[in-house]
Design a protein around this motif. Structure first.
Motif, PDB file in Angstrom:
ATOM      1  N   GLN A 195       1.695  -7.103   8.901  1.00  0.00           N
ATOM      2  CA  GLN A 195       2.072  -8.062   7.865  1.00  0.00           C
ATOM      3  C   GLN A 195       1.757  -7.144   6.809  1.00  0.00           C
ATOM      4  OE1 GLN A 195      -1.230  -7.858   9.916  1.00  0.00           O
ATOM      5  NE2 GLN A 195      -1.986  -9.679  10.714  1.00  0.00           N
ATOM      6  N   GLU A 222       6.106  -7.194   6.862  1.00  0.00           N
ATOM      7  CA  GLU A 222       6.568  -8.485   6.708  1.00  0.00           C
ATOM      8  C   GLU A 222       6.626  -8.756   4.634  1.00  0.00           C
ATOM      9  OE1 GLU A 222       4.498 -11.156   9.894  1.00  0.00           O
ATOM     10  OE2 GLU A 222       5.012 -10.250  10.642  1.00  0.00           O
ATOM     11  N   TYR A 262      -3.365  -5.627   4.490  1.00  0.00           N
ATOM     12  CA  TYR A 262      -1.589  -5.093   5.002  1.00  0.00           C
ATOM     13  C   TYR A 262      -1.702  -3.896   5.112  1.00  0.00           C
ATOM     14  CZ  TYR A 262      -0.340 -10.049   2.951  1.00  0.00           C
ATOM     15  OH  TYR A 262      -0.761 -11.047   2.827  1.00  0.00           O
TER      16      TYR A 262
END
Length: 108
Positions: A91, A94, A80
């Motif tokens: 990601q 998110e 991440y």
């Protein structure tokens, strides 16, 4: 406010908060390299009882009665993070977004 940072940034944070209605929810996001001074933490805690303040920080020692700490970075998988190990990938953003939504839903 933050170690090695400009004092005007501290003043800007407090000016923005003072313009927000009492009992509002405020989320402060800090990256992995940001270290919070005791002075800033204490000052923020002093006004936090009028608001719902959340702070996202990786500092284990950040514990204040009126501020809710969101622990995101300490259990974050490297996938991440960008190669600099500081900034989030798409990601990662998110995942952060989902964590913030679920955290704020729990308190509303």
């Amino acid at each position: 406010m933050f170690k090695n940072d400009n004092i005007s940034f501290k003043n800007n944070i407090f000016n923005v908060i003072s313009d927000i209605d009492k009992n509002s929810t405020i989320v402060i996001l800090l990256d992995l390299n940001t270290k919070i001074s005791d002075d800033f933490g204490s000052n923020l805690n002093a006004i936090a009882s009028d608001y719902n303040i959340y702070i996202l920080t990786s500092e284990d020692s950040f514990e204040y009665q009126n501020i809710k700490k969101i622990d995101f970075y300490n259990n974050l998988d490297d996938k991440y993070l960008m190669p600099d190990k500081i900034h989030l990938t798409k990601q990662g953003n998110e995942r952060l977004n989902n964590l913030l939504i679920s955290t704020l839903k729990k308190t509303s």
